[in-house]
Design a protein around this motif. Structure first.
Motif, PDB file in Angstrom:
ATOM      1  N   ASP A  16       8.376  -3.233  -9.206  1.00  0.00           N
ATOM      2  CA  ASP A  16       8.267  -3.627 -10.620  1.00  0.00           C
ATOM      3  C   ASP A  16       6.828  -4.003 -10.976  1.00  0.00           C
ATOM      4  OD1 ASP A  16      10.929  -3.206 -11.059  1.00  0.00           O
ATOM      5  OD2 ASP A  16      11.512  -5.321 -10.995  1.00  0.00           O
ATOM      6  N   THR A  17       6.193  -4.773 -10.085  1.00  0.00           N
ATOM      7  CA  THR A  17       4.832  -5.233 -10.350  1.00  0.00           C
ATOM      8  C   THR A  17       3.827  -4.093 -10.303  1.00  0.00           C
ATOM      9  OG1 THR A  17       5.389  -7.402  -9.424  1.00  0.00           O
ATOM     10  CG2 THR A  17       3.054  -6.880  -9.662  1.00  0.00           C
ATOM     11  N   LEU A  18       3.977  -3.205  -9.312  1.00  0.00           N
ATOM     12  CA  LEU A  18       3.073  -2.059  -9.221  1.00  0.00           C
ATOM     13  C   LEU A  18       3.259  -1.119 -10.418  1.00  0.00           C
ATOM     14  CD1 LEU A  18       3.176  -1.170  -5.412  1.00  0.00           C
ATOM     15  CD2 LEU A  18       1.359  -2.315  -6.681  1.00  0.00           C
ATOM     16  N   LYS A  19       4.512  -0.982 -10.870  1.00  0.00           N
ATOM     17  CA  LYS A  19       4.771  -0.159 -12.061  1.00  0.00           C
ATOM     18  C   LYS A  19       4.068  -0.762 -13.264  1.00  0.00           C
ATOM     19  CE  LYS A  19       8.498   1.495 -15.063  1.00  0.00           C
ATOM     20  NZ  LYS A  19       9.943   1.443 -15.356  1.00  0.00           N
ATOM     21  N   TRP A  20       4.150  -2.088 -13.412  1.00  0.00           N
ATOM     22  CA  TRP A  20       3.489  -2.758 -14.531  1.00  0.00           C
ATOM     23  C   TRP A  20       1.977  -2.577 -14.458  1.00  0.00           C
ATOM     24  CZ3 TRP A  20      -0.075  -6.769 -14.703  1.00  0.00           C
ATOM     25  CH2 TRP A  20      -0.336  -7.299 -15.971  1.00  0.00           C
ATOM     26  N   GLU A  21       1.407  -2.722 -13.267  1.00  0.00           N
ATOM     27  CA  GLU A  21      -0.046  -2.576 -13.123  1.00  0.00           C
ATOM     28  C   GLU A  21      -0.497  -1.158 -13.479  1.00  0.00           C
ATOM     29  OE1 GLU A  21      -2.043  -4.091  -9.732  1.00  0.00           O
ATOM     30  OE2 GLU A  21      -0.855  -5.922  -9.617  1.00  0.00           O
ATOM     31  N   LYS A  22       0.297  -0.158 -13.078  1.00  0.00           N
ATOM     32  CA  LYS A  22      -0.067   1.222 -13.424  1.00  0.00           C
ATOM     33  C   LYS A  22       0.069   1.475 -14.915  1.00  0.00           C
ATOM     34  CE  LYS A  22       0.829   3.333  -8.922  1.00  0.00           C
ATOM     35  NZ  LYS A  22       1.577   4.373  -8.162  1.00  0.00           N
ATOM     36  N   TRP A  73       0.838  -1.199   0.000  1.00  0.00           N
ATOM     37  CA  TRP A  73       0.000   0.000   0.000  1.00  0.00           C
ATOM     38  C   TRP A  73       0.873   1.249   0.000  1.00  0.00           C
ATOM     39  CZ3 TRP A  73      -1.038   4.311   3.039  1.00  0.00           C
ATOM     40  CH2 TRP A  73      -2.219   5.000   2.728  1.00  0.00           C
ATOM     41  N   LEU A  74       1.938   1.246   0.796  1.00  0.00           N
ATOM     42  CA  LEU A  74       2.837   2.400   0.845  1.00  0.00           C
ATOM     43  C   LEU A  74       3.471   2.658  -0.518  1.00  0.00           C
ATOM     44  CD1 LEU A  74       4.607   1.712   4.267  1.00  0.00           C
ATOM     45  CD2 LEU A  74       3.085   3.636   3.754  1.00  0.00           C
ATOM     46  N   ALA A  75       3.930   1.585  -1.161  1.00  0.00           N
ATOM     47  CA  ALA A  75       4.551   1.748  -2.480  1.00  0.00           C
ATOM     48  C   ALA A  75       3.538   2.264  -3.489  1.00  0.00           C
ATOM     49  CB  ALA A  75       5.144   0.424  -2.947  1.00  0.00           C
ATOM     50  N   TYR A  76       2.304   1.804  -3.414  1.00  0.00           N
ATOM     51  CA  TYR A  76       1.279   2.221  -4.374  1.00  0.00           C
ATOM     52  C   TYR A  76       0.982   3.720  -4.248  1.00  0.00           C
ATOM     53  CZ  TYR A  76      -2.940   2.209  -7.199  1.00  0.00           C
ATOM     54  OH  TYR A  76      -3.866   2.478  -8.179  1.00  0.00           O
ATOM     55  N   VAL A  77       1.008   4.246  -3.001  1.00  0.00           N
ATOM     56  CA  VAL A  77       0.714   5.670  -2.825  1.00  0.00           C
ATOM     57  C   VAL A  77       1.968   6.532  -2.974  1.00  0.00           C
ATOM     58  CG1 VAL A  77      -1.275   5.195  -1.363  1.00  0.00           C
ATOM     59  CG2 VAL A  77       0.973   5.552  -0.294  1.00  0.00           C
ATOM     60  N   GLY A  78       3.085   5.923  -3.394  1.00  0.00           N
ATOM     61  CA  GLY A  78       4.286   6.691  -3.690  1.00  0.00           C
ATOM     62  C   GLY A  78       5.286   6.812  -2.569  1.00  0.00           C
ATOM     63  N   LYS A 123       6.421 -13.384 -14.340  1.00  0.00           N
ATOM     64  CA  LYS A 123       6.313 -12.344 -13.324  1.00  0.00           C
ATOM     65  C   LYS A 123       6.877 -11.048 -13.891  1.00  0.00           C
ATOM     66  CE  LYS A 123      10.576 -12.845 -10.566  1.00  0.00           C
ATOM     67  NZ  LYS A 123      11.090 -13.062  -9.200  1.00  0.00           N
ATOM     68  N   HIS A 124       6.541  -9.937 -13.263  1.00  0.00           N
ATOM     69  CA  HIS A 124       6.835  -8.630 -13.844  1.00  0.00           C
ATOM     70  C   HIS A 124       8.080  -7.996 -13.239  1.00  0.00           C
ATOM     71  CE1 HIS A 124       2.965  -9.203 -15.679  1.00  0.00           C
ATOM     72  NE2 HIS A 124       2.392  -9.307 -14.492  1.00  0.00           N
ATOM     73  N   SER A 125       9.006  -8.838 -12.788  1.00  0.00           N
ATOM     74  CA  SER A 125      10.283  -8.357 -12.260  1.00  0.00           C
ATOM     75  C   SER A 125      11.380  -9.309 -12.697  1.00  0.00           C
ATOM     76  CB  SER A 125      10.224  -8.271 -10.726  1.00  0.00           C
ATOM     77  OG  SER A 125      11.450  -7.811 -10.197  1.00  0.00           O
ATOM     78  N   TYR A 165      -2.479  -7.038  -6.821  1.00  0.00           N
ATOM     79  CA  TYR A 165      -2.691  -5.891  -5.942  1.00  0.00           C
ATOM     80  C   TYR A 165      -3.921  -5.071  -6.299  1.00  0.00           C
ATOM     81  CZ  TYR A 165      -1.988  -1.784  -3.119  1.00  0.00           C
ATOM     82  OH  TYR A 165      -2.198  -0.779  -2.216  1.00  0.00           O
ATOM     83  N   SER A 166      -4.109  -4.777  -7.570  1.00  0.00           N
ATOM     84  CA  SER A 166      -5.183  -3.861  -7.954  1.00  0.00           C
ATOM     85  C   SER A 166      -6.570  -4.393  -7.610  1.00  0.00           C
ATOM     86  CB  SER A 166      -5.102  -3.532  -9.449  1.00  0.00           C
ATOM     87  OG  SER A 166      -5.249  -4.703 -10.230  1.00  0.00           O
TER      88      SER A 166
END
Length: 517
Positions: free
Chosen positions: A247-253, A210-215, A481-483, A407-408
């Motif tokens: 890496d995964t959160l970047k891919w999802e965004k 969650w912290l990584a997702y909000v920056g 996987k996305h990393s 995550y999403s």
């Protein structure tokens, strides 16, 4: 030593340096949620046996079902907002507000003067426990080290039986009282677990995902280090986990995947992950444990055990047995796997239900002249059934859904799983006492029959998630996987080595790129 750790929310955190100490706090913080649920089920089991409760509300089969099942009305409403709350407010604040609603419901339930007040109180109670329970499941799966995730998240629901055992013992003790406090006292004590959760929340960090997702990238790395390596940020395992996350959160965004309920319906992979992940809730609900979880007295009466005190004592023993079985099951899930443990349990449950139905028919036909071996054999099978249920479904209920979902969709997907579970439970908890009263042993045969297809569905559709981080599970559904870092468990066991300077450089470059977008 406690380290003040930014959380990105209004709820501060002072986190211990020791990973072991933090892991214990994480488990305690989340397991009190299942204690509340277990306490509620066992308490109602006890109350439905107590004349002081049934006479006070002048209950019949229908109103007994309403009083008991009303908690699931709230449990159906809670998931409608719990995923959104966990995504927007943070995992810990969502747990906090869930506990507040639970406490309000407990107070009203204890003070209930009539059926209407009791039902409203239990709706509020169910609403609160649903919010906090869903947030806790997502929080622990995202925060706990992948190495011990099966135990960390499995214990989240194993502690259901700690609460159940306490409620069984308390109702056994207060059952001798000659006032309404025989049932009001057990009800009031149900709030203890929510107060404990609120007390522990300031000493655990926010979810690193969650912290990584909000920056809050550096804060996310701090939490990964705290939960994996005693706060050492440049530990290879910490770096691998952290890079997989960003890496995964970047891919999802980049794929425009947003954290809304509608995201689930946008692509076939998300829909597949949802259907597989959420199936744990409905499958566990229809397995057959509803009868013994809420109407043990009626089930034992069907089997030939009619003494009130004997039924209360059986309630205590049953919960000790189920706790032991759930711990064995958590070990199997951790070492053997999620899928084979679920299949084994479901086969054993189906066999037990047919046996219980057959023995109950013998008792129904022969009445008081039934052989004591039939009576005790039926009771033994009931106990075996609950134990077999606890082996897989108790730990898997909160472990499997957040593992399967990315995550999403994780928070909203877990909420949907609980919505399906509670919707079915609402119907079954209301219907079961009526079914047992009207068709007796046939109810078990019907339940066993619909359990058979579930075995096939698990075998064909479920995927194995043992030994993988949440990001590595993506490869099962996405093809990769996305990393580009090696799998975490390979690094932990020394089978792969991580080029720490290179990964540090890649992480720095990616974070700069994400901030500039």
């Amino acid at each position: 030593m406690l380290q003040k750790t930014p959380t990105g929310t209004w709820l501060p955190a002072w986190v211990p340096d020791s990973t072991v100490t933090l892991s214990v706090l994480l488990i305690l913080c989340s397991t009190v949620q299942s204690c509340t649920g277990g306490y509620d089920g066992s308490m109602l089991n006890g109350l439905n046996i107590l004349p002081s409760y049934t006479d006070y509300f002048q209950l019949n089969a229908a109103t007994t079902g309403l009083n008991t099942a009303s908690v699931f009305i709230g449990s159906c409403l809670g998931p409608l907002v719990s995923g959104i709350m966990a995504d927007r407010l943070g995992r810990r604040p969502a747990m906090f507000w869930g506990c507040i609603f639970t406490i309000i419901g407990v107070i009203l339930q204890t003070a209930a003067q009539n059926i209407a007040m009791f039902v409203v109180a239990r709706i509020i109670l169910g609403f609160g426990t649903a919010i906090s329970g869903i947030a806790a499941g997502v929080y622990l799966s995202e925060t706990f080290s992948s190495r011990y995730r099966a135990w960390g998240v499995g214990l989240l629901n194993d502690f259901y039986y700690i609460g159940a055992l306490l409620a069984a013992g308390i109702t056994l003790g207060t059952g001798q009282w000659q006032s309404t406090w025989a049932w009001r006292a057990p009800s009031l004590l149900q709030a203890v677990f929510s107060f404990l959760c609120i007390a522990i929340l300031p000493f655990v960090p926010e979810s690193p995902r969650w912290l990584a997702y909000v920056g809050m990238m550096e804060e996310a790395r701090t939490v990964v280090a705290q939960t994996n390596a005693n706060g050492i940020k440049d530990d290879p395992v910490v770096l691998a986990v952290y890079k997989e996350i960003i890496d995964t959160l970047k891919w999802e965004k980049e794929e425009s995947r947003v954290m809304t309920p509608l995201q689930i319906a946008k692509d076939p992979v998300s829909r597949k992950r949802l259907l597989i992940g959420m199936s744990a809730g409905p499958f566990s609900c229809v397995a057959g444990n509803i009868i013994a979880s809420y109407y043990l007295g009626a089930e034992l009466s069907t089997a030939g055990i009619t003494s009130t005190n004997a039924q209360l004592e059986a309630n205590v023993v049953l919960n000790v047995w189920c706790l032991l079985c759930s711990l064995v099951g958590t070990h199997l899930i951790s070492s053997w796997g999620r899928k084979p443990t679920a299949i084994l349990t479901q086969v054993l449950l189906t066999i037990c239900l047919f046996i219980i139905g057959g023995l109950s028919k013998v008792y129904a036909d022969q009445g008081d002249s039934t052989s004591s071996s039939v009576v005790y054999g039926n009771v033994a099978t009931i106990f075996l059934f609950q134990g077999f249920y606890s082996i897989a479904w108790t730990p898997l209920l909160y472990l499997y859904p957040p593992e399967v979902m990315n995550y999403s969709i994780r928070a909203n997907g877990v909420a949907f799983s609980q919505l399906m579970l509670n919707s079915l439970a609402l119907v079954l908890v209301f219907v079961m006492p009526i079914g047992i009263a009207n068709i007796g042993w046939k109810m078990y045969m019907i339940n066993a029959s619909w359990d058979i297809p579930i075995i096939g569905l698990i075998y064909y559709y479920w995927v194995e998630t043992r030994g993988k981080t949440l990001e590595e599970i993506d490869a099962i559904f996405e093809g990769h996987k996305h990393s580009d870092v090696p799998d975490v468990e390979l690094i932990r066991t020394g089978k792969e080595k991580l080029d720490v300077p290179m990964v540090e450089h890649e992480i720095e470059r990616e974070i700069v790129g994400m901030k500039s977008e």
